[in-house]
Design a protein around this motif. Structure first.
Motif, PDB file in Angstrom:
ATOM      1  N   ASP A  81       0.655  -1.067  -0.138  1.00 15.77           N
ATOM      2  CA  ASP A  81       0.141   0.237   0.271  1.00 15.77           C
ATOM      3  C   ASP A  81       0.821   1.425   0.135  1.00 15.77           C
ATOM      4  N   ILE A  82       2.115   1.443   0.607  1.00 10.90           N
ATOM      5  CA  ILE A  82       3.227   2.506   1.015  1.00 10.90           C
ATOM      6  C   ILE A  82       3.474   2.522  -0.185  1.00 10.90           C
ATOM      7  N   VAL A  83       3.897   1.648  -1.378  1.00 13.04           N
ATOM      8  CA  VAL A  83       4.611   1.115  -2.418  1.00 13.04           C
ATOM      9  C   VAL A  83       3.567   1.940  -3.645  1.00 13.04           C
ATOM     10  N   ARG A  84       2.234   1.974  -3.277  1.00 14.98           N
ATOM     11  CA  ARG A  84       1.223   1.711  -4.192  1.00 14.98           C
ATOM     12  C   ARG A  84       1.056   3.607  -4.318  1.00 14.98           C
ATOM     13  N   GLN A  85       0.919   3.829  -2.749  1.00 21.37           N
ATOM     14  CA  GLN A  85       0.734   5.535  -2.582  1.00 21.37           C
ATOM     15  C   GLN A  85       1.876   6.095  -3.111  1.00 21.37           C
ATOM     16  N   LEU A 138      11.627   2.801   3.231  1.00 20.86           N
ATOM     17  CA  LEU A 138      10.070   2.013   3.459  1.00 20.86           C
ATOM     18  C   LEU A 138      10.320   0.300   3.960  1.00 20.86           C
ATOM     19  N   ALA A 139      11.895  -0.079   3.730  1.00 18.11           N
ATOM     20  CA  ALA A 139      11.506  -1.458   4.567  1.00 18.11           C
ATOM     21  C   ALA A 139      11.512  -0.995   6.428  1.00 18.11           C
ATOM     22  N   ARG A 140      11.942  -0.056   6.176  1.00 18.25           N
ATOM     23  CA  ARG A 140      11.314   0.518   8.100  1.00 18.25           C
ATOM     24  C   ARG A 140      10.038   0.007   8.165  1.00 18.25           C
ATOM     25  N   ARG A 141       9.649   0.118   7.134  1.00 18.15           N
ATOM     26  CA  ARG A 141       7.911   0.677   7.652  1.00 18.15           C
ATOM     27  C   ARG A 141       7.658  -0.860   8.030  1.00 18.15           C
ATOM     28  N   GLY A 142       7.820  -2.243   7.239  1.00 16.99           N
ATOM     29  CA  GLY A 142       7.481  -3.357   7.039  1.00 16.99           C
ATOM     30  C   GLY A 142       8.298  -4.157   8.387  1.00 16.99           C
ATOM     31  N   SER A 143       9.141  -3.957   8.413  1.00 19.93           N
ATOM     32  CA  SER A 143       9.685  -4.179   9.914  1.00 19.93           C
ATOM     33  C   SER A 143      11.125  -3.858  10.193  1.00 19.93           C
TER      34      SER A 143
END
Ligand code: DP6
Length: 330
Positions: A81-85, A138-143
């Motif tokens: 979702d973050i990527v799509r945004q 971006l990776a941080r937003r996952g874990s």
């Protein structure tokens, strides 16, 4: 313009924190309470392939060849979702195929390598052109720990205070270090208290939490100095002390919880006994019972022989420093 629907495969390696991340100041953005510093490892990694598929009406996710469900699925979708945004393509969905080359026996969490590989592959599949700092964010937003798996060697995750300023970068290469990590597997099952829950409980209820932040900040400065001076003894000492202080936050939470088993403590004592005998090695432990032993190559086989006898060789795995994010041609 999408990547002509071509599959994109990224490989990320797992990392072991020498100064731990244990607590968030922002749960939603995953902004930590303190800087952390890790070593990226070679033998354990995740390969993730992401393909834009115009026929999909929702993301389709395979993890280790099984259809992902529940919170495992949701965490992948949240990152997409973050990527799509970012790509401003709200109605594009992806096929995700993620394979963990983290032997279950190693007892390493795969979320660091998994979300680093997912962020890297998904951003290219969505035609986002991110530099390594943006990829780490971006990776941080996952874990949180995934922010560090973008880079090789000794990696520092800067706390920052918002999405922009919280990212990891390489502090120093480990290429001229003959350092290794021996993973001791004591238990293979999933942990009962996730790191996510555990750190939140520590932040909100441990009376020692504010001390932890002060100590972690000074550990970061001291370990960086020791890395500069190529001083394995100090790097090992700080790592072991820092890990045990992290676990003191779990013991002192309310309700308190304990990741160690009796065997974890026995292994810590074994490591200390080896040190007394002049075989230098240090313990570090994440949010579970398994112990990782930090050592130098010259002592690795002696230490392995010792733990092979205690645990069986299938539960003792040696790893060396690994590379940062890579893209694989398929
Ligand atoms: C003990 O990165 O798994 O391994 O950000 O909530 O996904 P989330 O947590 P995660 O926590 C890792 C905790 C640790 C220490 C570390 O790797 O720094």
């Amino acid at each position: 313009m999408m990547n002509k629907n071509r599959p994109v495969t990224a490989r990320a390696h797992t990392n072991i924190a020498l100064v731990k991340y244990w607590g968030k100041q922002n749960e939603n953005l995953i902004i930590p309470q303190n800087d952390s510093l890790s070593l990226t490892l070679d033998q354990f990694y995740t390969d993730t392939t992401v393909t834009f598929d115009p026929t999909l009406t929702a993301d389709a996710v395979l993890i280790d060849n099984e259809v992902a469900q529940g919170s495992d699925y949701q965490r992948v979708v949240d990152l997409l979702d973050i990527v799509r945004q970012k790509a401003q393509t709200p109605d594009r969905f992806f096929n995700v195929n993620s394979v963990n080359h983290v032997p279950t026996a190693a007892g390493f969490a795969s979320s660091a390598s998994a979300f680093a590989a997912l962020a890297a592959a998904a951003s290219i599949a969505a035609d986002l052109k991110l530099d390594l700092t943006e990829l780490s964010r971006l990776a941080r937003r996952g874990s949180g720990s995934a922010s560090r798996s973008i880079f090789a060697g000794f990696v520092q995750w800067h706390t920052g205070n918002d999405d922009e300023t919280s990212y990891a970068e390489q502090y120093a290469s480990a290429a001229n270090w003959d350092i290794g990590v021996i993973a001791l597997t004591l238990q293979k099952s999933r942990k009962k208290v996730s790191s996510r829950q555990g750190m939140q409980l520590s932040v909100t209820t441990s009376p020692f939490y504010s001390e932890w932040i002060k100590l972690a900040n000074s550990d970061i400065e001291r370990i960086k100095q020791a890395i500069d001076q190529h001083d394995f003894t100090t790097v090992g000492h700080i790592s072991e002390t820092n890990a045990l202080r992290m676990h003191a936050l779990t013991l002192s939470a309310d309700p308190g919880f304990i990741y160690f088993t009796g065997q974890t403590i026995e292994m810590i004592n074994e490591i200390r006994q080896l040190r007394k005998m002049g075989i230098e090695c240090y313990a570090t432990i994440d949010a579970g019972p398994n112990v990782k032993v930090l050592c130098q190559k010259e002592n690795a086989s002696k230490i392995m022989t010792h733990f092979n006898q205690l645990l069986g060789s299938e539960n003792v795995i040696y790893t060396t420093p690994g590379s940062g994010i890579e893209y694989l041609e398929k």
